[in-house]
Design a protein around this motif. Structure first.
Motif, PDB file in Angstrom:
ATOM      1  N   GLY A  40     -78.926 -24.638  49.693  1.00 40.79           N
ATOM      2  CA  GLY A  40     -77.701 -24.182  50.317  1.00 40.79           C
ATOM      3  C   GLY A  40     -76.987 -23.118  49.500  1.00 40.79           C
ATOM      4  O   GLY A  40     -77.161 -23.014  48.282  1.00 40.79           O
ATOM      5  N   TYR A  41     -76.190 -22.308  50.226  1.00 41.82           N
ATOM      6  CA  TYR A  41     -75.369 -21.273  49.587  1.00 41.82           C
ATOM      7  C   TYR A  41     -73.907 -21.555  49.916  1.00 41.82           C
ATOM      8  O   TYR A  41     -73.570 -21.801  51.075  1.00 41.82           O
ATOM      9  CB  TYR A  41     -75.737 -19.881  50.099  1.00 41.82           C
ATOM     10  N   PHE A  42     -73.074 -21.503  48.904  1.00 40.70           N
ATOM     11  CA  PHE A  42     -71.640 -21.686  49.109  1.00 40.70           C
ATOM     12  C   PHE A  42     -70.956 -20.330  49.045  1.00 40.70           C
ATOM     13  O   PHE A  42     -71.093 -19.596  48.066  1.00 40.70           O
ATOM     14  CB  PHE A  42     -71.045 -22.624  48.059  1.00 40.70           C
ATOM     15  N   GLN A  43     -70.216 -19.992  50.105  1.00 41.40           N
ATOM     16  CA  GLN A  43     -69.525 -18.707  50.175  1.00 41.40           C
ATOM     17  C   GLN A  43     -68.046 -18.891  49.884  1.00 41.40           C
ATOM     18  O   GLN A  43     -67.402 -19.785  50.416  1.00 41.40           O
ATOM     19  CB  GLN A  43     -69.717 -18.082  51.562  1.00 41.40           C
ATOM     20  N   GLN A  44     -67.525 -18.030  49.042  1.00 41.24           N
ATOM     21  CA  GLN A  44     -66.092 -17.947  48.778  1.00 41.24           C
ATOM     22  C   GLN A  44     -65.766 -16.489  48.485  1.00 41.24           C
ATOM     23  O   GLN A  44     -66.634 -15.720  48.071  1.00 41.24           O
ATOM     24  CB  GLN A  44     -65.692 -18.830  47.590  1.00 41.24           C
ATOM     25  N   ASP A  45     -64.521 -16.098  48.742  1.00 39.05           N
ATOM     26  CA  ASP A  45     -64.158 -14.709  48.474  1.00 39.05           C
ATOM     27  C   ASP A  45     -63.808 -14.545  46.993  1.00 39.05           C
ATOM     28  O   ASP A  45     -64.016 -15.450  46.183  1.00 39.05           O
ATOM     29  CB  ASP A  45     -63.020 -14.242  49.392  1.00 39.05           C
ATOM     30  N   ASN A  46     -63.257 -13.398  46.665  1.00 38.94           N
ATOM     31  CA  ASN A  46     -62.999 -13.077  45.260  1.00 38.94           C
ATOM     32  C   ASN A  46     -61.546 -13.269  44.853  1.00 38.94           C
ATOM     33  O   ASN A  46     -61.019 -12.514  44.029  1.00 38.94           O
ATOM     34  CB  ASN A  46     -63.438 -11.630  44.985  1.00 38.94           C
ATOM     35  N   ALA A  47     -60.884 -14.265  45.437  1.00 34.09           N
ATOM     36  CA  ALA A  47     -59.514 -14.581  45.043  1.00 34.09           C
ATOM     37  C   ALA A  47     -59.487 -14.961  43.560  1.00 34.09           C
ATOM     38  O   ALA A  47     -60.451 -15.533  43.032  1.00 34.09           O
ATOM     39  CB  ALA A  47     -58.965 -15.717  45.894  1.00 34.09           C
ATOM     40  N   PRO A  48     -58.404 -14.653  42.857  1.00 36.46           N
ATOM     41  CA  PRO A  48     -58.348 -14.938  41.410  1.00 36.46           C
ATOM     42  C   PRO A  48     -58.641 -16.393  41.057  1.00 36.46           C
ATOM     43  O   PRO A  48     -59.339 -16.662  40.064  1.00 36.46           O
ATOM     44  CB  PRO A  48     -56.905 -14.549  41.045  1.00 36.46           C
ATOM     45  N   CYS A  49     -58.122 -17.330  41.858  1.00 35.68           N
ATOM     46  CA  CYS A  49     -58.370 -18.736  41.527  1.00 35.68           C
ATOM     47  C   CYS A  49     -59.837 -19.108  41.703  1.00 35.68           C
ATOM     48  O   CYS A  49     -60.325 -20.060  41.086  1.00 35.68           O
ATOM     49  CB  CYS A  49     -57.473 -19.650  42.370  1.00 35.68           C
TER      50      CYS A  49
END
Length: 346
Positions: A241-250
């Motif tokens: 599996g791949y987990f996607q998240q954006d580039n937010a600082p946290c």
């Protein structure tokens, strides 16, 4: 029944050929399927002028904008997409012997296939980030729907208790400008709002977690360990599996990066291009939630009711809805590759 409307040159030639072969008007009409009036008219035109071409095509007023004028008008459109009809007409008439009016300009543009439309809204992206978006698209251009099914999408979103809708219009007289029925009330900061974090994949909707305070690295670590980890290990037990998240600082904090490194044998964090909300499939689910909130018969009056409504709407999103979003991902990648001739995306 005889054929209605003008006949082609070939059909008119058939009529003349039938009559010259000795067939009567009735026999020609029965053989060719045209009316007797049509047979008679076409043969008379041929007898008088010796032509079978349709002379009606030359009838009517001559077009003021010929093919060369259309090319000129097309160049004006390409030079300034936002030009008004008046501006286009003025620029076109400069240096022309015969001027045209705005109505003729509008008719010509419609004939050329141009229509006035609202432009699509796209994020303003720097040159560096454009290259990174293009690199991402090229790296994943061969991914199939089956590949994108292994991705779990995530993001945060904030929903306001009260919405400011600038599209509202009312009917009133000039002296009724301050009548209570003609006013729209506003509150500072939308009356407050509820922030949530959610995730989903092609297989199922994931958890939707209310965030009662500003999301920082510590709070996000709790979400990752309490919700992301069990979701990924359950949905992708083969560690594919791949987990996607954006580039937010946290999301990029050191404690978060270290946690993902400790669990890199269980799933992979998808390297995400900056400024790419259009590629994140969960953004469309936020739109679904927003529309459903506005369509409620009884709108929430406090933040607790708003949170309950959001959770209820999320839980009832159809499987077909979020599966369609994942299945459309290959097309979104192609869009990024095609924009600007495949050199740089918008």
């Amino acid at each position: 029944m005889g054929k209605k409307g003008d006949l082609s040159n070939f059909e008119r030639g058939m009529v003349v050929g039938a009559r010259r072969a000795g067939l009567s008007i009735s026999q020609s009409a029965q053989l060719l399927g045209f009316s007797r009036t049509t047979i008679s008219r076409i043969y008379k035109e041929w007898s008088a002028k010796g032509k079978t071409s349709n002379m009606r095509q030359s009838c009517g007023r001559k077009c003021l904008v010929d093919a060369r004028g259309q090319r000129r008008m097309g160049r004006l459109i390409q030079a300034d997409r936002r030009a008004t009809l008046t501006e286009i007409t003025t620029r076109y008439n400069r240096g022309m012997q015969q001027s045209i009016c705005e109505a003729t300009t509008h008719t010509t543009l419609r004939r050329m296939g141009y229509n006035s439309r609202r432009p699509h809204r796209v994020p303003l992206i720097s040159t560096t980030n454009r290259k990174k978006r293009l690199q991402f698209a090229r790296a994943h251009q061969n991914w199939t729907v089956e590949d994108w099914k292994n991705v779990a999408w995530s993001d945060e979103s904030r929903f306001l208790l009260r919405h400011s809708n600038g599209r509202v219009r009312i009917w009133r007289k000039q002296i009724e400008n301050m009548d209570p029925s003609c006013l729209v009330t506003t509150v500072q900061a939308g009356g407050g709002g509820v922030m949530v974090w959610g995730m989903f994949s092609w297989h199922t909707l994931g958890p939707l977690v209310p965030i009662g305070h500003r999301l920082n690295a510590t709070a996000y670590l709790s979400i990752v360990s309490d919700h992301v980890h069990p979701f990924m290990t359950t949905m992708y037990p083969s560690s594919d599996g791949y987990f996607q998240q954006d580039n937010a600082p946290c999301h990029k904090a050191r404690i978060i990066s270290n946690w993902f490194l400790e669990h890199d044998n269980e799933f992979t964090v998808l390297k995400w291009p900056p400024q790419s909300p259009d590629l994140n499939r969960i953004e469309h689910l936020w739109d679904v939630v927003e529309r459903e909130l506005r369509a409620l018969d009884v709108h929430p009056t406090n933040l607790h009711q708003l949170q309950d409504a959001i959770l209820s709407i999320w839980a009832n999103i159809s499987k077909e809805c979020f599966q369609h979003l994942v299945e459309s991902m290959p097309r979104r990648i192609k869009v990024v590759l095609k924009v600007n001739g495949g050199q740089t995306p918008y």
